[in-house]
Design a protein around this motif. Structure first.
Motif, PDB file in Angstrom:
ATOM      1  N   ALA A   1     -10.139  22.794 -36.333  1.00  0.00           N
ATOM      2  CA  ALA A   1     -10.433  21.373 -36.532  1.00  0.00           C
ATOM      3  C   ALA A   1      -9.301  20.696 -37.292  1.00  0.00           C
ATOM      4  CB  ALA A   1     -11.753  21.212 -37.283  1.00  0.00           C
ATOM      5  N   GLU A   2      -8.780  21.389 -38.315  1.00  0.00           N
ATOM      6  CA  GLU A   2      -7.665  20.823 -39.087  1.00  0.00           C
ATOM      7  C   GLU A   2      -6.406  20.718 -38.217  1.00  0.00           C
ATOM      8  OE1 GLU A   2      -9.650  23.207 -40.068  1.00  0.00           O
ATOM      9  OE2 GLU A   2     -10.613  22.473 -41.888  1.00  0.00           O
ATOM     10  N   ALA A   3      -6.248  21.693 -37.345  1.00  0.00           N
ATOM     11  CA  ALA A   3      -5.074  21.652 -36.457  1.00  0.00           C
ATOM     12  C   ALA A   3      -5.111  20.401 -35.580  1.00  0.00           C
ATOM     13  CB  ALA A   3      -5.024  22.907 -35.581  1.00  0.00           C
ATOM     14  N   ILE A   4      -6.287  20.115 -35.044  1.00  0.00           N
ATOM     15  CA  ILE A   4      -6.412  18.945 -34.162  1.00  0.00           C
ATOM     16  C   ILE A   4      -6.075  17.669 -34.941  1.00  0.00           C
ATOM     17  CG2 ILE A   4      -8.110  17.552 -32.885  1.00  0.00           C
ATOM     18  CD1 ILE A   4      -9.403  20.314 -32.101  1.00  0.00           C
ATOM     19  N   GLU A   5      -6.549  17.592 -36.191  1.00  0.00           N
ATOM     20  CA  GLU A   5      -6.234  16.421 -37.023  1.00  0.00           C
ATOM     21  C   GLU A   5      -4.746  16.365 -37.353  1.00  0.00           C
ATOM     22  OE1 GLU A   5      -8.080  13.813 -37.744  1.00  0.00           O
ATOM     23  OE2 GLU A   5      -9.592  14.769 -36.482  1.00  0.00           O
TER      24      GLU A   5
ATOM     25  N   TYR B   1      -2.257  17.277 -35.489  1.00  0.00           N
ATOM     26  CA  TYR B   1      -1.541  16.683 -34.348  1.00  0.00           C
ATOM     27  C   TYR B   1      -1.607  15.158 -34.394  1.00  0.00           C
ATOM     28  CZ  TYR B   1      -0.790  21.144 -31.993  1.00  0.00           C
ATOM     29  OH  TYR B   1      -0.349  22.391 -31.666  1.00  0.00           O
ATOM     30  N   PHE B   2      -2.807  14.630 -34.718  1.00  0.00           N
ATOM     31  CA  PHE B   2      -2.924  13.164 -34.817  1.00  0.00           C
ATOM     32  C   PHE B   2      -2.040  12.618 -35.934  1.00  0.00           C
ATOM     33  CE2 PHE B   2      -7.183  13.669 -32.692  1.00  0.00           C
ATOM     34  CZ  PHE B   2      -6.912  12.839 -31.615  1.00  0.00           C
ATOM     35  N   GLU B   3      -2.116  13.281 -37.095  1.00  0.00           N
ATOM     36  CA  GLU B   3      -1.371  12.785 -38.265  1.00  0.00           C
ATOM     37  C   GLU B   3       0.131  12.771 -37.994  1.00  0.00           C
ATOM     38  OE1 GLU B   3      -2.662  15.473 -41.295  1.00  0.00           O
ATOM     39  OE2 GLU B   3      -4.710  14.662 -41.230  1.00  0.00           O
TER      40      GLU B   3
ATOM     41  N   ASP C   1      -1.386  11.947 -27.310  1.00  0.00           N
ATOM     42  CA  ASP C   1      -1.457  10.728 -26.504  1.00  0.00           C
ATOM     43  C   ASP C   1      -2.603   9.842 -26.974  1.00  0.00           C
ATOM     44  OD1 ASP C   1      -3.536  12.369 -25.760  1.00  0.00           O
ATOM     45  OD2 ASP C   1      -2.943  12.572 -23.660  1.00  0.00           O
ATOM     46  N   GLY C   2      -3.188  10.160 -28.117  1.00  0.00           N
ATOM     47  CA  GLY C   2      -4.328   9.401 -28.618  1.00  0.00           C
ATOM     48  C   GLY C   2      -5.644  10.126 -28.409  1.00  0.00           C
TER      49      GLY C   2
ATOM     50  N   PRO D   1      -4.739  23.142 -29.897  1.00  0.00           N
ATOM     51  CA  PRO D   1      -3.684  23.667 -30.774  1.00  0.00           C
ATOM     52  C   PRO D   1      -2.842  24.739 -30.073  1.00  0.00           C
ATOM     53  CG  PRO D   1      -5.743  23.449 -31.983  1.00  0.00           C
ATOM     54  CD  PRO D   1      -6.070  23.219 -30.526  1.00  0.00           C
ATOM     55  N   ALA D   2      -1.536  24.584 -30.147  1.00  0.00           N
ATOM     56  CA  ALA D   2      -0.623  25.507 -29.446  1.00  0.00           C
ATOM     57  C   ALA D   2      -0.135  26.571 -30.421  1.00  0.00           C
ATOM     58  CB  ALA D   2       0.546  24.733 -28.852  1.00  0.00           C
TER      59      ALA D   2
END
Lengths: 95, 342
Positions: free
Chosen positions: B14-18, B20-22, B27-28, B33-34
């Motif tokens: 979940a933190e990884a996904i956030e 990427y946004f930060e 693309d929005g 996570p890679a």
């Protein structure tokens, strides 16, 4: 559980070996290049530049080149010609 | 297999996904996570080394390696076996005829349309049928998305910076279809573009969004041609550029029943997709005032019938075809086809 994610980005490379062109103090007796990027009205903008600079300096010659398309970079041969023949070059986008 | 990309440790998925946004790496929408393990699997599936150069873009001074492609493919939600399609699409986009830098920068706001042909369509589960431009199929959705993530993350086409689209269009999230070759009475797109039928291929096109062509009641080839040609002649998209016409199965069956060949359809569409110089001036497509004779002077869309690329795709019911205009207003960017080596 911690995880490690990989950076997906690619940075622009430094442009090696390209220095800023030598500055000219004035344009008296110099050759001015005008590179129109192909967008609508870019030619009018450059014509105004030619008029203004022509009124201020005694230009020896003006070389005008128009890129066939705004979307594509200028041909090597055009850039070589500007570098070879001109003391200063002004380029303009229109629109 | 040693990877070169910088790693960032995060507390969990979940933190990884956030993260990427930060960092502005999406693309929005959320991405997958890679991790190094996933990226290695993608590279192995592609048979590529991490440092293999896939694409160079000289204006933006970017060199994109297979590793960076794989990272973005994982993030987009691709499966490892999609990699050969993605690599072929990027090779096509690197062809000078595509004009990559201009296509992803311009105010015109194009997206890269991908059209997949050949046996790989069924092997990887591409949708060529109902809702072909819409959601629901992983291969279509994630491959198109991978192209966008690479455009953003590897080519720096960030909105407002090196992507100056005035409006853009929804295809910039993902824009990937396959051809319904089984429903076509004619040769498929990749064969028309010079590849053998048994090859798999991807065609890329810097494109505006699709214009719907609804023609239900004529039930003749002539009626369908009138409706498509009229859509192709719309002032908003009118230019000498190329066109994609994606024919619904219902339309192509009527065309075939009435004895139309591919060549005849292209000729008829070219002949019909035209406007007068007077119209083009009134619509602000040409400079100057309307002059004597302008009402009788005609300009066609494109330069000839060969500028019209035909594809069959869509659901079995409904007379809805699509016209997809080029981003290029002149000849700056052309469709490019590459064989998929898988």
């Amino acid at each position: 559980m911690t995880i490690r994610i990989l950076d997906p980005t690619v940075s622009a490379e430094e442009s090696a070996g390209v220095a800023i062109a030598k500055r000219v103090a004035d344009l008296d007796g110099k050759v001015l290049g005008l590179l129109h990027n192909g967008k609508v009205n870019g030619d009018h903008l450059l014509e105004l530049v030619r008029e203004q600079l022509g009124a201020r300096y005694r230009l020896r010659e003006v070389v005008v080149i128009r890129k066939p398309s705004a979307s594509r970079v200028a041909d090597e041969s055009d850039l070589d010609r500007l570098a070879r023949e001109c003391d200063a070059v002004v380029t303009a986008i229109g629109d | 297999m040693t990877l070169a990309a910088a790693e960032h440790e995060v507390a969990g998925w979940a933190e990884a996904i956030e993260t990427y946004f930060e960092r502005g790496w999406t693309d929005g929408l959320p991405v997958v996570p890679a991790t190094a393990e996933a990226v290695r699997r993608f590279l192995e599936a592609a048979g590529r080394r991490p440092d293999d150069v896939v694409l160079r873009e000289s204006t933006r001074r970017r060199t994109i390696t297979a590793e960076k492609i794989a990272i973005n493919a994982v993030m987009a939600g691709c499966r490892p076996e999609y990699m050969p399609v993605l690599l072929a699409a990027l090779e096509a986009m690197a062809d000078p005829a595509f004009t990559l830098h201009g296509a992803i920068t311009s105010t015109g706001g194009s997206a890269t349309l991908l059209v997949v042909n050949g046996p790989i369509r069924t092997r990887l589960g591409f949708n060529a049928g109902g809702n072909v431009f819409g959601p629901g199929w992983r291969a279509n959705a994630t491959l198109g998305r991978a192209i966008r993530l690479i455009t953003l993350n590897c080519l720096g086409a960030l909105p407002g910076l090196l992507d100056r689209s005035t409006q853009g269009h929804p295809g910039k999230y993902t824009f990937c279809i396959a051809e319904l070759e089984e429903e076509s009475p004619w040769e498929p797109l990749h064969v028309a573009r010079g590849l053998p039928r048994e090859a798999s291929a991807v065609t890329v096109f810097a494109a505006e969004g699709p214009h719907n062509v609804l023609s239900h009641y004529g039930e003749t080839a002539e009626a369908i041609v009138v409706a498509i040609a009229d859509t192709m002649a719309c002032l908003g998209s009118f230019s000498p550029g190329e066109s994609f016409v994606v024919l619904a199965p219902e339309h192509v069956q009527i065309l075939a029943r009435d004895g139309w060949t591919r060549a005849r359809l292209r000729e008829a569409l070219y002949a019909g997709a035209r406007r007068t110089v007077a119209d083009l001036k009134r619509g602000g497509k040409l400079p100057g005032a309307v002059e004597a004779g302008d009402e009788a002077r005609w300009v066609h869309r494109g330069r000839g019938p060969d500028d019209i690329h035909l594809v069959v795709a869509g659901g079995g019911a409904g007379g809805h075809s699509a016209f997809i205009p080029s981003w290029s207003r002149e000849r700056n960017s052309l469709a490019v086809t590459r064989e998929i080596r898988a």
